[in-house]
Write a protein that holds these residues in place. Structure first.
Motif, PDB file in Angstrom:
ATOM      1  N   THR A   3      -7.186  25.201  51.871  1.00 51.94           N
ATOM      2  CA  THR A   3      -8.227  24.666  50.998  1.00 51.94           C
ATOM      3  C   THR A   3      -8.428  25.532  49.761  1.00 51.94           C
ATOM      4  OG1 THR A   3      -9.311  23.901  52.992  1.00 51.94           O
ATOM      5  CG2 THR A   3     -10.592  23.838  50.998  1.00 51.94           C
ATOM      6  N   ARG A   4      -8.440  26.830  49.968  1.00 53.93           N
ATOM      7  CA  ARG A   4      -8.733  27.709  48.834  1.00 53.93           C
ATOM      8  C   ARG A   4      -7.577  27.709  47.834  1.00 53.93           C
ATOM      9  NH1 ARG A   4     -11.445  33.133  49.911  1.00 53.93           N
ATOM     10  NH2 ARG A   4     -12.995  32.248  48.538  1.00 53.93           N
ATOM     11  N   ASN A   5      -6.364  27.775  48.368  1.00 50.29           N
ATOM     12  CA  ASN A   5      -5.214  27.893  47.467  1.00 50.29           C
ATOM     13  C   ASN A   5      -4.582  26.546  47.133  1.00 50.29           C
ATOM     14  OD1 ASN A   5      -5.265  30.837  47.234  1.00 50.29           O
ATOM     15  ND2 ASN A   5      -4.894  30.731  49.441  1.00 50.29           N
ATOM     16  N   MET A   6      -5.236  25.504  47.555  1.00 47.89           N
ATOM     17  CA  MET A   6      -4.931  24.128  47.127  1.00 47.89           C
ATOM     18  C   MET A   6      -3.472  23.721  47.357  1.00 47.89           C
ATOM     19  SD  MET A   6      -7.320  23.433  43.771  1.00 47.89           S
ATOM     20  CE  MET A   6      -6.862  24.811  42.755  1.00 47.89           C
TER      21      MET A   6
ATOM     22  N   GLU B 299       2.977  32.578  54.130  1.00 49.88           N
ATOM     23  CA  GLU B 299       2.290  31.501  53.411  1.00 49.88           C
ATOM     24  C   GLU B 299       3.293  30.781  52.511  1.00 49.88           C
ATOM     25  OE1 GLU B 299      -2.205  32.828  52.729  1.00 49.88           O
ATOM     26  OE2 GLU B 299      -0.784  34.078  51.658  1.00 49.88           O
TER      27      GLU B 299
ATOM     28  N   PHE C  21       2.872  29.377  49.423  1.00 53.26           N
ATOM     29  CA  PHE C  21       2.268  29.079  48.122  1.00 53.26           C
ATOM     30  C   PHE C  21       3.246  28.922  46.967  1.00 53.26           C
ATOM     31  CE2 PHE C  21       1.963  33.658  48.988  1.00 53.26           C
ATOM     32  CZ  PHE C  21       2.658  34.185  47.915  1.00 53.26           C
TER      33      PHE C  21
ATOM     34  N   LYS D 221       1.546  20.972  46.224  1.00 54.29           N
ATOM     35  CA  LYS D 221       0.285  21.271  45.572  1.00 54.29           C
ATOM     36  C   LYS D 221      -0.742  20.189  45.893  1.00 54.29           C
ATOM     37  CE  LYS D 221       0.354  22.237  41.124  1.00 54.29           C
ATOM     38  NZ  LYS D 221       0.792  21.987  39.722  1.00 54.29           N
ATOM     39  N   LEU D 222      -1.971  20.592  46.082  1.00 57.93           N
ATOM     40  CA  LEU D 222      -3.080  19.636  46.119  1.00 57.93           C
ATOM     41  C   LEU D 222      -3.909  19.847  44.852  1.00 57.93           C
ATOM     42  CD1 LEU D 222      -4.152  19.994  49.859  1.00 57.93           C
ATOM     43  CD2 LEU D 222      -2.746  18.180  48.841  1.00 57.93           C
ATOM     44  N   TYR D 223      -4.702  18.851  44.545  1.00 60.93           N
ATOM     45  CA  TYR D 223      -5.482  18.896  43.300  1.00 60.93           C
ATOM     46  C   TYR D 223      -6.961  18.674  43.610  1.00 60.93           C
ATOM     47  CZ  TYR D 223      -1.065  18.766  40.845  1.00 60.93           C
ATOM     48  OH  TYR D 223       0.192  19.101  40.377  1.00 60.93           O
TER      49      TYR D 223
END
Lengths: 473, 588
Positions: free
Chosen positions: B115-118, B200, B202, B234-236
């Protein structure tokens, strides 16, 4: 080395063999590199191709250089290689307001570019205080972080399309610049070389980027530009620790607020501003308005950021290190002749990627590592650059020292990097740590990269030792 | 022994070994089931038959390790294989019989939402709507492609293309890919990016060069370069509620558009104004979605039967309102909404845009509606307007009778763009099938040139009776990454049961391919498969040589099915034919 063929590959007088010149291409950042046998200065892509063809014929290794010196340890071992200096290819080929794009050759520097772009209402994304004379393309090809995470959709940004001479000597273009049609024919249909993907089912530009010249030599590239702000100010927040500032960054990123967004510790701020009295940590957040309702945009963004900052029990500062926001904003992206990191005479960087929430613990690990090597951990300057809209964080620790203390500083930097690696740091750019740290225990990855290189550089002429040592292989 | 197409016939002991890897219940050679993998949308255009090749076996692995074991077995036995997740027509299959089909439907977990790093980590069978529903619960959203909300997120990110109507704020699938897990063509398993070092996902870039560039570009390998078993995307940010509460029955859903959100259809005098508007709204960064749907599929989306579509369409008025863009705004609060809508309307004014549909009722909108309709009537002429008036009136009365409120259009539009739930309704329904063309990812100005050229070419194929008369202008697409680039593809609707359409449909595609090359309209999304590579590659730096180089280096046995990827020999044979002035059959 027989250099007659090389002299024929480039314009008259474009090959250097004087030892005092060659030495400059071998010294590297901190020394340790062998000097080349010659330096070629091609004027255009045709000459670059000729040089690469010559190298393939003679099985000579090439290292492309666009500005300054190669990274320490990145030159081929031993003698008998040639540096290809692209600094004379320094044209801004195109700059276009409508599509917010520019095309430049590798020798174009940040100083030169900003002056050109501002004439058409644009600006380039810059790294933190780029070095005067630094090649824009070299920075983008190295995935050097830039200051505005909101504008960065992909870690490859702002790089878009490229023209590349592959190690095989073939000329290629990437993204939609590849065609059909010449650049002029594409411009005539309204194209602007803004889609970096392809052509077809591979992104060669992604393999070139980050390869430190080992996959191809870029002869021009297009990149995303941002609009020149009509209103622009810097908001600053100081805190005793990194954690609450990281929380603010997360919320700001989620709200898509702000432009410049970076975290510095007091050491970095003091070195940057040249004034003391820096806080433990500070968050610098630019807000800007552009062509549409600029003041309204600044106003609502400022209010949104203020709410977030207050929600974390923090408040905006009017100045840091006795320096106002306007001056700091100017300092962030203005090229400098002398690096702020050299205030003690010399410096070493350790940098890698992580996420913002892990940055504090990685920083603690690095400080402990440096301390174990006898270095004062609290003299390290810290720079955290959120990237890709806040999803990724570039964490950079700078060890500033007197040139006499280099051996001790190198040991401390190695210890800091090792400590970070043990705690999950990702050395996405191999130069961020000691040689091979990025490829430790990754034999399949190394094999895969070597196979990829073989496709585009079958004779291995381009900078073969740039990424990892032969020991890793 | 081999099949008629030269593929080795699967021996019983090999089948048993495959079944041993995935479990008996997850492997089959049952002909009726195998045929379901062969009967595919668009096969009639791609291969000239409604069926692609029938696989020799279908296996349903449940993990990356099982995928790896299957790929290794295929390498040992010299068997061709192809993975499919949710599939979309012929692209999940191969023209030849007998290959090992890996159906990844059991690998359907959302592994993680950071959630934090989307970003989210997903397995192959996670579809857009599932990920979106989960992401919205934590204030995030995902890019959903035009193929629809029920298609695989991973397939789009790693292996196919990635166009979608929210691209202006959610990018393009290639660009949303972070780290990924890859069973390489030889069966090695490589995790690309940050995971191995950090735990992770990312980023997928580095160390050093980014191997994202090896596995895909504008297009992906369509299963031609091994199997992807996990990826991060990626989430936005999502500024709406945790759940969009729908009322009613599919497909006539109703909902309350969230506060500070709005949906509009904006009509322009012509293409040039559409160019300006797209560029300006893109750089202003105020839109959640900005795209173009042509009148025919837009009306099909908003009507409940082919008959009601035809009643509305045949009058001709709507075909004259083709210069439109659809925009959705999703602001965090009232102040941001005021800024975004203010800027939108400033730009509308500069581009002479008129809001002909809006969820934000105010005087501005009502004035625009009147002026916009008047402009459409002027373009259509008196006779066409008169012919259209009665069906429109009937449609409006019928809608009111069903209890639909005047803002129903804006709500349908909002849903269609936010949830991507109307694609099939809009394009498949009235013809039966469709193919697409043009569609380069390029500057918005050139996208519009693609749309104009696509319309011109298509009109001639409509006149030949090969394609359905959808008004000829049926471009679909939008802008990406704050307007950095865009795409407009020309959709062509046809009846897949009509021999004239089946035989002639490829001709339309060939004409558009030629136009994009001769008129320098950028690299079409149709440049997939050997005949198309042959058409484009000589005009695009002979890219096929390098693509084939990747294929040969990483899959020397050519076992990972490359029907929609690359075969050097096949492509170069077509190139030689084209250079000799021969017409080649663009079917595979």
């Amino acid at each position: 080395m027989e250099l007659e063929g090389l002299s024929k590959a480039v314009s008259s007088g474009s090959v250097e063999t004087r030892p005092e010149i060659l030495e400059g291409y071998g010294a590297g950042n901190g020394g340790g590199n062998a000097a080349p046998a010659a330096v070629a200065f091609p004027q255009d892509a045709v000459e670059v191709r000729s040089v690469v063809a010559w190298a393939n014929d003679r099985k000579v290794k090439l290292i492309p250089v666009s500005s300054g010196r190669p990274h320490a340890g990145s030159n081929p071992r031993g003698e008998g290689f040639v540096a290809v200096d692209l600094s004379r290819m320094n044209r801004v080929v195109r700059k276009e307001r409508r599509n917010r794009v520019a095309i430049i050759e590798p020798g174009v520097t940040f100083d030169q570019l900003q002056a050109e772009l501002s004439k058409v209402g644009l600006r380039a994304m810059t790294p933190l205080v780029p070095r005067s004379g630094k090649s824009v393309l070299a920075a983008y090809l190295d995935r050097t972080p830039t200051l505005v995470p909101r504008a960065q959709w992909d870690l490859s940004d702002p790089l878009l399309c490229t023209e590349v001479v592959m190690g095989s000597g073939e000329l290629f273009r990437t993204g939609c610049a590849a065609g059909p049609g010449t650049l002029e024919e594409q411009w005539a249909t309204g194209q602007a070389q803004k889609n970096p993907m392809g052509p077809s089912a591979f992104d060669f530009f992604r393999l070139v980027q980050g390869s430190r010249g080992s996959m191809g030599i870029v002869t021009w590239a297009s990149f995303k530009c941002e609009l020149l702000p009509r209103a622009h100010e810097l908001l600053m927040v100081a805190a005793e620790s990194l954690e609450p500032l990281a929380e603010v960054v997360y919320q700001v990123a989620r709200a898509r607020l702000g432009e410049e967004c970076l975290l510095l510790d007091g050491n970095a701020l003091e070195a940057l501003t040249g004034s003391d009295g820096g806080p433990s940590y500070a968050l610098l957040l630019g807000v800007a308005g552009f062509d549409y309702r600029p003041d309204q945009r600044v106003s609502y963004q400022r209010k949104g950021i203020e709410r977030i900052v207050q929600g974390e029990g923090l408040r905006l500062s009017r100045s840091l290190c006795r320096t106002g926001g306007r001056r700091i904003l100017e300092l962030l992206s203005t090229p400098a002749d002398v690096s702020w990191k050299d205030s003690a005479g010399s410096h070493l960087d350790v940098y890698f990627l992580t996420t913002l929430d892990r940055a504090p613990s990685l920083l603690r690990a690095m400080r402990a590592g440096a301390a174990s090597a006898g270095f004062d951990p609290y003299s390290i300057a810290v720079y955290v650059q959120p990237q890709v809209g806040g999803r990724v964080a570039h964490l950079e620790a700078t060890l500033m020292f007197s040139p006499d203390d280099r051996p001790a500083a190198e040991a401390a930097a190695a210890a800091a990097a090792a400590a970070a690696a043990e705690n999950g740091a990702y050395f996405s750019r191999p130069a961020g740590g000691p040689p091979d740290i990025a490829y430790r225990d990754r034999p399949l990855l190394v094999r895969t990269l070597r196979r990829a290189k073989k496709v585009f550089d079958p004779e291995g002429v381009l900078n073969p030792d740039a990424l990892f040592s032969r020991e890793v292989v | 022994m081999t099949t008629t197409t030269g593929t080795p016939i699967l021996r019983d002991e090999v089948y048993a070994e495959l079944a041993g890897i995935v479990g008996e219940e997850n492997a089959t050679r049952e002909p009726a089931i195998l045929d379901t993998y062969a009967f595919q949308y668009i096969a009639e255009i791609v291969v000239g038959d409604s069926y692609m090749g029938r696989p020799g076996v279908v296996v349903l692995p449940g993990s990356a390790e099982e995928v790896q074991a299957i790929v290794r077995l295929c390498n040992r036995e010299g068997l061709k294989y192809k993975a499919v997740s949710t599939g979309w027509g012929a692209y999940g299959a191969a023209p030849e019989d007998g290959l090992v089909q890996l159906d990844l439907r059991r690998m359907n977990r959302i592994v993680e939402i950071d959630t934090r790093n989307m970003y989210a980590v997903v397995e192959p069978y996670v579809v857009g709507t599932t990920l979106q529903a989960e992401a919205m619960k934590v204030g995030l959203n995902t890019h959903i492609v035009g193929a629809g909300a029920n298609t695989s997120v991973l397939a789009s990110a790693t292996s196919v293309m990635g166009q979608g109507t929210t691209g202006v704020s959610t990018g393009f699938s290639n660009r949303n890919l972070l780290g990924f897990e890859w069973v390489m063509p030889d069966g090695e398993l490589l995790r690309v990016g940050s995971f191995e070092d950090s735990g992770e996902w990312f980023t997928g870039d580095g160390p050093g060069p980014s191997l994202r560039g090896l596995i895909r570009g504008f297009a992906g390998a369509f299963g031609g370069l091994g199997v992807f078993t996990k990826c991060a995307v990626k989430l936005y940010p999502w500024y709406g509620p945790a759940r969009l509460e729908l009322r009613g029955v599919s497909p006539d859903y109703d909902l309350d558009i969230p506060e500070n959100h709005a949906a509009y259809i904006i009509d322009f005098p012509g293409w040039e104004e559409m160019k300006d508007f797209g560029n300006m709204v893109g750089e202003a960064e105020i839109a959640f979605s900005m795209c173009h749907n042509a009148p025919a599929p837009a009306i099909a989306s908003m009507t409940d039967s082919n008959l009601s579509f035809y009643e509305l369409w045949k009058g001709g008025l709507f075909a004259n309102m083709k210069h439109t863009l659809e925009v959705v705004i999703t602001a965090r609060d009232a102040e941001e909404f005021a800024y975004q809508e203010g800027v939108l309307r400033d730009i509308e004014k500069r581009c002479r845009g008129r809001e002909i549909v809006s969820s934000h009722y105010d005087l501005h909108y009502f004035a625009d509606l009147v002026l916009g309709l008047a402009r459409g009537m002027r373009k259509a002429g008196l006779r066409t307007t008169a012919r259209s008036a009665l069906p429109i009136l009937r449609f409006v009365l019928e809608a009111l009778r069903k209890g639909r409120t005047p803002d129903a259009f804006a709500k349908t539009l909002y849903l269609a763009l936010v949830k991507q739930n109307l694609q099939a309704r809009g394009i498949f329904r009235f013809g039966g099938s469709f193919w697409t063309s043009m569609g380069a990812l390029t500057s918005w100005d050139c996208c519009i040139e693609n749309a104009k050229e696509g319309e011109r070419i298509k009109r001639s194929w409509i006149e030949k009776g090969v394609l359905m008369d959808d008004g000829a202008e049926n471009a679909w697409g939008g802008l990406y990454e704050s307007g950095c680039y865009g795409h407009l593809e020309e959709l062509a609707v046809y009846d897949q049961s009509d021999p004239v359409c089946k035989e002639g449909g490829i001709g339309f595609v060939v004409d558009t391919v030629k136009a994009t090359i001769e008129k320098h309209l950028a690299f079409s999304l149709n440049a997939v498969g050997d005949p198309m590579h042959a058409a484009y590659s000589p005009h695009v730096f002979y890219y096929h040589r390098h693509l084939a180089g990747i294929k040969e280096e990483f899959d020397p046995g050519a076992l990972s099915d490359a029907t929609f990827y690359i075969d050097r020999e096949g492509t170069e044979e077509f190139i030689r034919a084209l250079e000799a002035g021969e017409e080649i059959d663009m079917r595979l």
